[in-house]
Design a protein around this motif. Structure first.
Motif, PDB file in Angstrom:
ATOM      1  N   THR A  98      -5.495  -1.250   3.017  1.00 48.15           N
ATOM      2  CA  THR A  98      -6.475  -2.289   2.719  1.00 48.15           C
ATOM      3  C   THR A  98      -7.902  -1.794   2.611  1.00 48.15           C
ATOM      4  O   THR A  98      -8.747  -2.476   2.062  1.00 48.15           O
ATOM      5  CB  THR A  98      -6.454  -3.359   3.816  1.00 48.15           C
ATOM      6  OG1 THR A  98      -6.584  -2.722   5.080  1.00 48.15           O
ATOM      7  CG2 THR A  98      -5.169  -4.162   3.759  1.00 48.15           C
ATOM      8  N   ALA A  99      -8.197  -0.648   3.144  1.00 50.56           N
ATOM      9  CA  ALA A  99      -9.591  -0.206   3.150  1.00 50.56           C
ATOM     10  C   ALA A  99      -9.624   1.312   2.981  1.00 50.56           C
ATOM     11  O   ALA A  99      -8.649   1.923   2.562  1.00 50.56           O
ATOM     12  CB  ALA A  99     -10.272  -0.634   4.445  1.00 50.56           C
ATOM     13  N   LEU A 100     -10.764   1.875   3.268  1.00 49.98           N
ATOM     14  CA  LEU A 100     -10.948   3.309   3.122  1.00 49.98           C
ATOM     15  C   LEU A 100     -11.132   3.976   4.475  1.00 49.98           C
ATOM     16  O   LEU A 100     -11.754   3.419   5.371  1.00 49.98           O
ATOM     17  CB  LEU A 100     -12.171   3.599   2.256  1.00 49.98           C
ATOM     18  CG  LEU A 100     -12.106   3.126   0.812  1.00 49.98           C
ATOM     19  CD1 LEU A 100     -13.447   3.363   0.121  1.00 49.98           C
ATOM     20  CD2 LEU A 100     -10.993   3.834   0.068  1.00 49.98           C
ATOM     21  N   ILE A 101     -10.604   5.188   4.586  1.00 44.45           N
ATOM     22  CA  ILE A 101     -10.828   6.013   5.769  1.00 44.45           C
ATOM     23  C   ILE A 101     -11.768   7.125   5.347  1.00 44.45           C
ATOM     24  O   ILE A 101     -11.449   7.893   4.428  1.00 44.45           O
ATOM     25  CB  ILE A 101      -9.505   6.577   6.298  1.00 44.45           C
ATOM     26  CG1 ILE A 101      -8.611   5.427   6.753  1.00 44.45           C
ATOM     27  CG2 ILE A 101      -9.755   7.548   7.449  1.00 44.45           C
ATOM     28  CD1 ILE A 101      -7.207   5.838   7.052  1.00 44.45           C
TER      29      ILE A 101
ATOM     30  N   SER B  99      -5.053  -0.468  -2.023  1.00 40.85           N
ATOM     31  CA  SER B  99      -5.516   0.902  -1.845  1.00 40.85           C
ATOM     32  C   SER B  99      -6.016   1.533  -3.138  1.00 40.85           C
ATOM     33  O   SER B  99      -6.770   2.500  -3.094  1.00 40.85           O
ATOM     34  CB  SER B  99      -4.373   1.751  -1.279  1.00 40.85           C
ATOM     35  OG  SER B  99      -3.281   1.769  -2.185  1.00 40.85           O
ATOM     36  N   GLN B 100      -5.618   1.010  -4.280  1.00 44.16           N
ATOM     37  CA  GLN B 100      -6.012   1.648  -5.530  1.00 44.16           C
ATOM     38  C   GLN B 100      -7.402   1.240  -5.992  1.00 44.16           C
ATOM     39  O   GLN B 100      -7.943   1.805  -6.935  1.00 44.16           O
ATOM     40  CB  GLN B 100      -5.004   1.321  -6.638  1.00 44.16           C
ATOM     41  CG  GLN B 100      -5.116  -0.085  -7.207  1.00 44.16           C
ATOM     42  CD  GLN B 100      -4.494  -1.153  -6.335  1.00 44.16           C
ATOM     43  OE1 GLN B 100      -4.028  -0.880  -5.223  1.00 44.16           O
ATOM     44  NE2 GLN B 100      -4.435  -2.369  -6.823  1.00 44.16           N
ATOM     45  N   GLU B 101      -7.981   0.259  -5.323  1.00 43.04           N
ATOM     46  CA  GLU B 101      -9.240  -0.297  -5.799  1.00 43.04           C
ATOM     47  C   GLU B 101     -10.450   0.524  -5.349  1.00 43.04           C
ATOM     48  O   GLU B 101     -10.523   0.969  -4.205  1.00 43.04           O
ATOM     49  CB  GLU B 101      -9.400  -1.726  -5.289  1.00 43.04           C
ATOM     50  CG  GLU B 101      -8.331  -2.682  -5.797  1.00 43.04           C
ATOM     51  CD  GLU B 101      -8.482  -2.967  -7.274  1.00 43.04           C
ATOM     52  OE1 GLU B 101      -9.617  -2.986  -7.763  1.00 43.04           O
ATOM     53  OE2 GLU B 101      -7.450  -3.193  -7.937  1.00 43.04           O
ATOM     54  N   THR B 102     -11.390   0.671  -6.242  1.00 39.98           N
ATOM     55  CA  THR B 102     -12.653   1.308  -5.894  1.00 39.98           C
ATOM     56  C   THR B 102     -13.552   0.284  -5.223  1.00 39.98           C
ATOM     57  O   THR B 102     -13.711  -0.837  -5.724  1.00 39.98           O
ATOM     58  CB  THR B 102     -13.346   1.861  -7.146  1.00 39.98           C
ATOM     59  OG1 THR B 102     -12.517   2.873  -7.715  1.00 39.98           O
ATOM     60  CG2 THR B 102     -14.708   2.456  -6.803  1.00 39.98           C
ATOM     61  N   GLN B 103     -14.141   0.667  -4.119  1.00 39.24           N
ATOM     62  CA  GLN B 103     -15.071  -0.204  -3.421  1.00 39.24           C
ATOM     63  C   GLN B 103     -16.500   0.163  -3.800  1.00 39.24           C
ATOM     64  O   GLN B 103     -16.860   1.332  -3.874  1.00 39.24           O
ATOM     65  CB  GLN B 103     -14.882  -0.077  -1.907  1.00 39.24           C
ATOM     66  CG  GLN B 103     -13.532  -0.613  -1.442  1.00 39.24           C
ATOM     67  CD  GLN B 103     -13.358  -0.545   0.054  1.00 39.24           C
ATOM     68  OE1 GLN B 103     -14.319  -0.499   0.819  1.00 39.24           O
ATOM     69  NE2 GLN B 103     -12.114  -0.527   0.486  1.00 39.24           N
ATOM     70  N   TYR B 104     -17.300  -0.874  -4.029  1.00 44.75           N
ATOM     71  CA  TYR B 104     -18.696  -0.701  -4.377  1.00 44.75           C
ATOM     72  C   TYR B 104     -19.544  -1.258  -3.242  1.00 44.75           C
ATOM     73  O   TYR B 104     -19.246  -2.332  -2.714  1.00 44.75           O
ATOM     74  CB  TYR B 104     -19.008  -1.407  -5.702  1.00 44.75           C
ATOM     75  CG  TYR B 104     -18.206  -0.841  -6.843  1.00 44.75           C
ATOM     76  CD1 TYR B 104     -16.969  -1.381  -7.192  1.00 44.75           C
ATOM     77  CD2 TYR B 104     -18.650   0.277  -7.545  1.00 44.75           C
ATOM     78  CE1 TYR B 104     -16.213  -0.831  -8.216  1.00 44.75           C
ATOM     79  CE2 TYR B 104     -17.894   0.830  -8.580  1.00 44.75           C
ATOM     80  CZ  TYR B 104     -16.681   0.270  -8.897  1.00 44.75           C
ATOM     81  OH  TYR B 104     -15.926   0.818  -9.898  1.00 44.75           O
TER      82      TYR B 104
END
Lengths: 112, 114
Positions: A98-101, B99-104
């Motif tokens: 769901t997010a980034l590590i 998980s495949q999405e780019t976060q801004y």
């Protein structure tokens, strides 16, 4: 457990030098995504690149290039002919569900 | 211009006080996130929301609360239960969750305790 390691805490170079920022990751997922972000002194994170685990081709964008090696779980970032404007903190990140590590970041200082 | 705005840029909190950090996006993104950054550390996830009226705890949710009543807004409240709130808070959004999405990211809010 998912983990990202950026072993280089700080790097200092002189303008026009090439510099490589290392990123090593750990994951049990077979499909995952890796990212690099730049954080200039202003604080905002700027997206640089996203790479999925099935694409091991190196990528070049201007003075930036990325080397993804699944065999060594590494996703290294090279800046060619560095400039003062490249001075920033650079983060490598790994996708979780769901997010980034994030790694702890590498502070790059480029002097003129 | 589309983007993410955070306000205020600096926020001061007194002991025992709740404070709210604003995050607004006009990118029409479904998912929004709050991260905390401490000096010399990477970002850690506080809360995330994949759709309106739904949100989930991240790794360090204790002492924080959120709401997602509108697609474009995801405010974060730092409650008095958060004993060490001094940090840089970053809001992010992505087109969809996953998980495949780019976060801004937005420009961040720096919270200091008086």
């Amino acid at each position: 457990a998912q983990k990202v390691t950026q072993a280089q805490t700080e790097i200092s170079v002189v303008e026009k030098e090439d510099v490589t920022l290392d990123c090593v990751y750990e994951t049990r997922d077979t499909t995952y995504y890796l990212f690099w972000y730049k954080q200039p002194p202003s604080g905002e994170l700027v997206f640089l690149i996203r790479r999925n685990s099935f694409d091991e081709q190196n990528e070049i964008s201007g003075r930036y290039s990325w080397n993804f090696q699944k065999s060594t779980s590494s996703f290294n970032f090279t800046i060619t002919a560095s400039q003062v404007v490249d001075s920033a903190v650079y983060f490598c990140a790994l996708s979780d569900y769901t997010a980034l590590i994030f790694g702890k970041g590498t502070t790059l200082s480029v002097s003129s | 211009d589309g983007g993410i705005t955070q306000s205020p840029k600096y926020l001061f909190r007194k002991e025992g006080q709740n404070v709210t950090l604003s995050c607004e996006q006009n990118l029409n993104h479904d998912a929004m996130y709050w991260y905390r950054q401490d000096p010399g550390q990477g970002l850690r996830l506080i809360y995330y929301s994949q759709i309106v009226n739904d949100f989930q705890k991240g790794d360090i949710a204790e002492g924080y609360s959120v709401s997602r009543e509108k697609k474009e807004s995801f405010p974060l409240t730092v409650t008095s239960a958060q004993k060490n709130p001094t940090a840089f808070y970053l809001c992010a959004s992505s087109p969809r969750g996953g998980s495949q999405e780019t976060q801004y990211f937005g420009p961040g809010t720096r919270l200091l305790v008086l």
